[in-house]
Design a protein around this motif. Sequence first.
Motif, mmCIF file in Angstrom:
data_model
loop_
_atom_site.group_PDB
_atom_site.id
_atom_site.type_symbol
_atom_site.label_atom_id
_atom_site.label_comp_id
_atom_site.label_asym_id
_atom_site.label_seq_id
_atom_site.Cartn_x
_atom_site.Cartn_y
_atom_site.Cartn_z
ATOM 1 N N GLY A 89 3.881 0.119 -2.906
ATOM 2 C CA GLY A 89 2.620 -0.162 -2.242
ATOM 3 C C GLY A 89 2.686 -1.460 -1.457
ATOM 4 O O GLY A 89 3.737 -2.089 -1.344
ATOM 5 N N HIS A 90 1.547 -1.849 -0.910
ATOM 6 C CA HIS A 90 1.455 -3.118 -0.181
ATOM 7 C C HIS A 90 0.241 -3.863 -0.727
ATOM 8 O O HIS A 90 -0.888 -3.369 -0.629
ATOM 9 N N LEU A 91 0.489 -5.018 -1.336
ATOM 10 C CA LEU A 91 -0.585 -5.771 -2.004
ATOM 11 C C LEU A 91 -1.293 -4.874 -3.022
ATOM 12 O O LEU A 91 -2.515 -4.937 -3.179
ATOM 13 N N LEU A 92 -0.515 -4.038 -3.726
ATOM 14 C CA LEU A 92 -1.083 -2.989 -4.570
ATOM 15 C C LEU A 92 -2.002 -3.519 -5.658
ATOM 16 O O LEU A 92 -3.065 -2.956 -5.901
ATOM 17 N N PHE A 93 -1.618 -4.604 -6.317
ATOM 18 C CA PHE A 93 -2.410 -5.112 -7.431
ATOM 19 C C PHE A 93 -3.259 -6.329 -7.057
ATOM 20 O O PHE A 93 -3.760 -7.022 -7.931
ATOM 21 N N GLY A 145 5.116 -13.097 -0.172
ATOM 22 C CA GLY A 145 5.477 -11.766 -0.641
ATOM 23 C C GLY A 145 4.258 -10.966 -1.059
ATOM 24 O O GLY A 145 3.380 -11.478 -1.739
ATOM 25 N N PRO A 146 4.199 -9.689 -0.685
ATOM 26 C CA PRO A 146 3.035 -8.862 -1.023
ATOM 27 C C PRO A 146 3.010 -8.361 -2.464
ATOM 28 O O PRO A 146 2.027 -7.779 -2.893
ATOM 29 N N HIS A 147 4.091 -8.594 -3.234
ATOM 30 C CA HIS A 147 4.162 -8.011 -4.573
ATOM 31 C C HIS A 147 3.988 -9.021 -5.704
ATOM 32 O O HIS A 147 4.200 -8.679 -6.875
ATOM 33 N N ILE A 148 3.621 -10.257 -5.395
ATOM 34 C CA ILE A 148 3.533 -11.279 -6.432
ATOM 35 C C ILE A 148 2.498 -10.920 -7.505
ATOM 36 O O ILE A 148 2.612 -11.345 -8.664
#
Length: 282
Positions: A89-93, A145-148
């Motif tokens: 995903g992108h910025l999922l959480f 980063g978009p997943h942090i």
Amino acid sequence: MNRIHFKLSAFFTLIVGLLAGFSAMAMSQTTSTASQGQLYLVSVGSGDPDNMTLKAQKTLQKTDLILIMGGKPGPLENELQGKVIMDAGHLLFREAQPKNLPPKMRKSPEALESQRKKVRQAVRNAIEEGRNVAVIEHGDPTIFGPHIAYMTEFADLDPIIIPGMSSFNAANAALGQSMMSGANQTVSLTAAFQLHSDTGLKQAVDSIKSGTTLVLFMNRNLSDTIQRLAFELPETTPVAIVALAGYETKQRVWRGTIGNIVERTGGEKLPAHLLYIGTSVQ
């Protein structure tokens, strides 16, 4: 005498049995701990795959489940061969999607929650089964980063960050200079969309005027950004652009000023790029 001997033998048998039981419990706990998998947030560097660190490479080699944006290996096809791959995903959480997110990246609340549920289940099942999981970042997870947010979502799993080269590092190398040398030793990193608000624009302009070099990540509309800055900054303010940082055969660099940088790019539509404004790039 025989009776005493019998009692001692029984006593020693009991002690040995207890010790064996404790040993078995200790081994069971060790085995249980060892059977747990590990979650990693892994930087594979910015640009070409050979910008990956050895530590990142070794981590991927021992990983079973890979979460990567879009769910496709792309240039990492060789490194991820044989792995189970899912869309990260992108910025999922992240709690809320940014207002400036491009339409193609936007999802309905229902679609977002469905993907979150799928990822949560896949990650936790893999860890419980003793498999290692890696969420891949193209750049350093702790810079832009978009997943942090995976670190917060799965904090109870004690995830580990594997740092790496960000687009900022790669772009500085492309420019061939240090951002901390010379008279100016202050650099500010921010996202380009921050300039879309009056407050964000004022803060950016004030920092540049004070001698800070401003570095904008993910700038997508050069003309619009320069136009916003041109109202407040002299035309002679130094500017540099690095697009596709870290790709040896694709990265491109432009240098100029607020007054001429758009003309120097030929007015072409650039991919998302880093935009430097300030004395560090003159």
